[in-house]
Design a protein around this motif. Structure first.
Motif, PDB file in Angstrom:
ATOM      1  N   GLU A  50       0.829  -1.205   0.000  1.00  0.00           N
ATOM      2  CA  GLU A  50       0.000   0.000   0.000  1.00  0.00           C
ATOM      3  C   GLU A  50       0.869   1.263   0.000  1.00  0.00           C
ATOM      4  O   GLU A  50       0.567   2.227  -0.697  1.00  0.00           O
ATOM      5  CB  GLU A  50      -0.923   0.003   1.223  1.00  0.00           C
ATOM      6  N   ARG A  51       1.972   1.238   0.769  1.00  0.00           N
ATOM      7  CA  ARG A  51       2.841   2.424   0.805  1.00  0.00           C
ATOM      8  C   ARG A  51       3.553   2.621  -0.527  1.00  0.00           C
ATOM      9  O   ARG A  51       3.721   3.754  -0.994  1.00  0.00           O
ATOM     10  CB  ARG A  51       3.873   2.289   1.940  1.00  0.00           C
ATOM     11  N   TRP A  52       3.966   1.519  -1.158  1.00  0.00           N
ATOM     12  CA  TRP A  52       4.609   1.629  -2.470  1.00  0.00           C
ATOM     13  C   TRP A  52       3.646   2.259  -3.478  1.00  0.00           C
ATOM     14  O   TRP A  52       4.037   3.126  -4.262  1.00  0.00           O
ATOM     15  CB  TRP A  52       5.053   0.246  -2.949  1.00  0.00           C
ATOM     16  N   LEU A  53       2.399   1.839  -3.473  1.00  0.00           N
ATOM     17  CA  LEU A  53       1.412   2.408  -4.377  1.00  0.00           C
ATOM     18  C   LEU A  53       1.234   3.904  -4.125  1.00  0.00           C
ATOM     19  O   LEU A  53       1.120   4.693  -5.074  1.00  0.00           O
ATOM     20  CB  LEU A  53       0.068   1.686  -4.209  1.00  0.00           C
ATOM     21  N   GLU A  54       1.220   4.293  -2.860  1.00  0.00           N
ATOM     22  CA  GLU A  54       1.086   5.716  -2.533  1.00  0.00           C
ATOM     23  C   GLU A  54       2.261   6.530  -3.074  1.00  0.00           C
ATOM     24  O   GLU A  54       2.087   7.624  -3.629  1.00  0.00           O
ATOM     25  CB  GLU A  54       0.993   5.881  -1.018  1.00  0.00           C
ATOM     26  N   LEU A  55       3.471   6.004  -2.907  1.00  0.00           N
ATOM     27  CA  LEU A  55       4.657   6.707  -3.403  1.00  0.00           C
ATOM     28  C   LEU A  55       4.640   6.823  -4.927  1.00  0.00           C
ATOM     29  O   LEU A  55       5.046   7.850  -5.485  1.00  0.00           O
ATOM     30  CB  LEU A  55       5.925   5.997  -2.935  1.00  0.00           C
ATOM     31  N   CYS A  56       4.192   5.780  -5.606  1.00  0.00           N
ATOM     32  CA  CYS A  56       4.094   5.834  -7.060  1.00  0.00           C
ATOM     33  C   CYS A  56       3.149   6.936  -7.509  1.00  0.00           C
ATOM     34  O   CYS A  56       3.422   7.648  -8.485  1.00  0.00           O
ATOM     35  CB  CYS A  56       3.610   4.484  -7.606  1.00  0.00           C
ATOM     36  N   GLN A  57       2.037   7.088  -6.820  1.00  0.00           N
ATOM     37  CA  GLN A  57       1.046   8.106  -7.189  1.00  0.00           C
ATOM     38  C   GLN A  57       1.586   9.510  -7.005  1.00  0.00           C
ATOM     39  O   GLN A  57       1.088  10.462  -7.611  1.00  0.00           O
ATOM     40  CB  GLN A  57      -0.237   7.928  -6.366  1.00  0.00           C
ATOM     41  N   GLN A  58       2.628   9.670  -6.174  1.00  0.00           N
ATOM     42  CA  GLN A  58       3.204  10.985  -5.944  1.00  0.00           C
ATOM     43  C   GLN A  58       4.227  11.395  -6.982  1.00  0.00           C
ATOM     44  O   GLN A  58       4.655  12.549  -7.035  1.00  0.00           O
ATOM     45  CB  GLN A  58       3.844  11.024  -4.547  1.00  0.00           C
ATOM     46  N   VAL A  59       4.653  10.436  -7.841  1.00  0.00           N
ATOM     47  CA  VAL A  59       5.646  10.726  -8.865  1.00  0.00           C
ATOM     48  C   VAL A  59       5.019  11.555  -9.971  1.00  0.00           C
ATOM     49  O   VAL A  59       3.972  11.209 -10.513  1.00  0.00           O
ATOM     50  CB  VAL A  59       6.226   9.420  -9.457  1.00  0.00           C
ATOM     51  N   GLN A  60       5.657  12.632 -10.328  1.00  0.00           N
ATOM     52  CA  GLN A  60       5.139  13.523 -11.388  1.00  0.00           C
ATOM     53  C   GLN A  60       5.779  13.183 -12.731  1.00  0.00           C
ATOM     54  O   GLN A  60       6.902  12.745 -12.786  1.00  0.00           O
ATOM     55  CB  GLN A  60       5.427  14.981 -11.034  1.00  0.00           C
TER      56      GLN A  60
END
Length: 293
Positions: free
Chosen positions: A283-293
């Motif tokens: 879940e944390r990995w998915l959150e970090l991916c969503q923050q990548v611009q």
């Protein structure tokens, strides 16, 4: 409880390797211990989970039904163990990424994840879309980051971010001065492409539908950087993700070739097994991916 987590580990290792010896080796057990654990597991419930042909084990229908549930149970057990040992640790992650994502996006995400969780272990496997999808299907990977679209009953596809592929050439290529390329230019060009099975190739073939039989494909390479070097050397033109070309365009080593009549847009996806337990780490990995611009 009539079964142990060790018996489940042996069952899953045998399912992955289809052989008791290789399963035992992967678990650092003797072959006899692994064979006994599997035999006792089946006998306790009076069932068979494998079809046996010589030394090869193949899951039967009951075994295939049990496989994802056993994977989920063991994943929860590992997460609990990690929490007990290191309270802030999100545990080990096995991530698969296609070449474009793995080489140009995943490293930064991994750095942020491991900065947050210094004790965490992240394994990154970089391969083409077909290989990553198979790894997720077989529970060999916790999560895939892929470029291509696919349809598999056991896989969940989650849109991540938009991407665009770009046709390009060397600065001294005859097409470099064109304001835009026509379909006739595309037919007459010499192409250097990614291999069949890659998401990049899939998008290219979709965009150039109707022209494919007429294209002159000189080379098919598995690595983005190798394609860029070949194009720089004047061996032909190619089509790759803009993400992978930003630096080369900035330096002037490669030149974009506009093809306005063709649609090279696509999406990157997360791919997960529908039966996979989503740990806190996932879940944390998915959150970090969503923050990548």
């Amino acid at each position: 409880m009539r079964y142990s987590l060790r018996q489940l580990e042996v069952f899953l290792a045998c399912a992955h390797h289809e052989n008791v010896s290789r399963a035992a080796e992967s678990l650092n057990m003797s072959q006899s211990a692994a064979s006994t654990a599997l035999k006792e597991f089946e006998q306790q419930f009076d069932l068979r989970l494998f079809e046996r042909t010589g030394k090869r084990l193949r899951l039967n229908e009951l075994g295939r039904q049990l496989w994802p549930r056993a994977e989920e149970l063991l994943e929860r057990a590992r997460e609990l163990e990690a929490t007990l040992m290191v309270h802030s640790d999100l545990g080990r992650l096995k991530i698969g990424a296609t070449l474009t994502i793995g080489n140009y996006l995943a490293a930064g995400i991994m750095a942020r994840y491991m900065e947050e969780q210094p004790e965490a272990r992240v394994e990154l496997e970089v391969a083409n879309t077909a290989a990553i999808a198979q790894g997720v299907v077989n529970f060999e990977l916790d999560l895939g980051l892929i470029e291509g679209e696919l349809n598999h009953p056991d896989l969940e596809m989650i849109p991540w971010r938009e991407d665009e592929q770009v046709v390009f050439c060397a600065p001294d290529h005859p097409l470099a001065q064109r304001a835009q390329l026509s379909d006739e230019d595309l037919r007459g060009a010499t192409w250097i492409l990614r291999e069949t099975g890659s998401g990049t190739r899939q998008t290219f073939e979709r965009a150039l539908a109707g022209l494919l039989p007429e294209l002159n494909i000189r080379l098919e390479l598995q690595h983005t950087e190798a394609i860029k070097r070949a194009v720089e050397a004047g061996l032909g033109i190619s089509c790759l993700s803009r993400v992978s070309l930003t630096d080369a365009f900035r330096r002037g080593a490669l030149v974009e070739l506009p093809v306005p009549q063709r649609d090279f847009s696509r999406e990157f996806y997360f791919v997960l097994h529908r039966q996979k337990y989503r740990s806190a780490g996932i879940e944390r990995w998915l959150e970090l991916c969503q923050q990548v611009q």
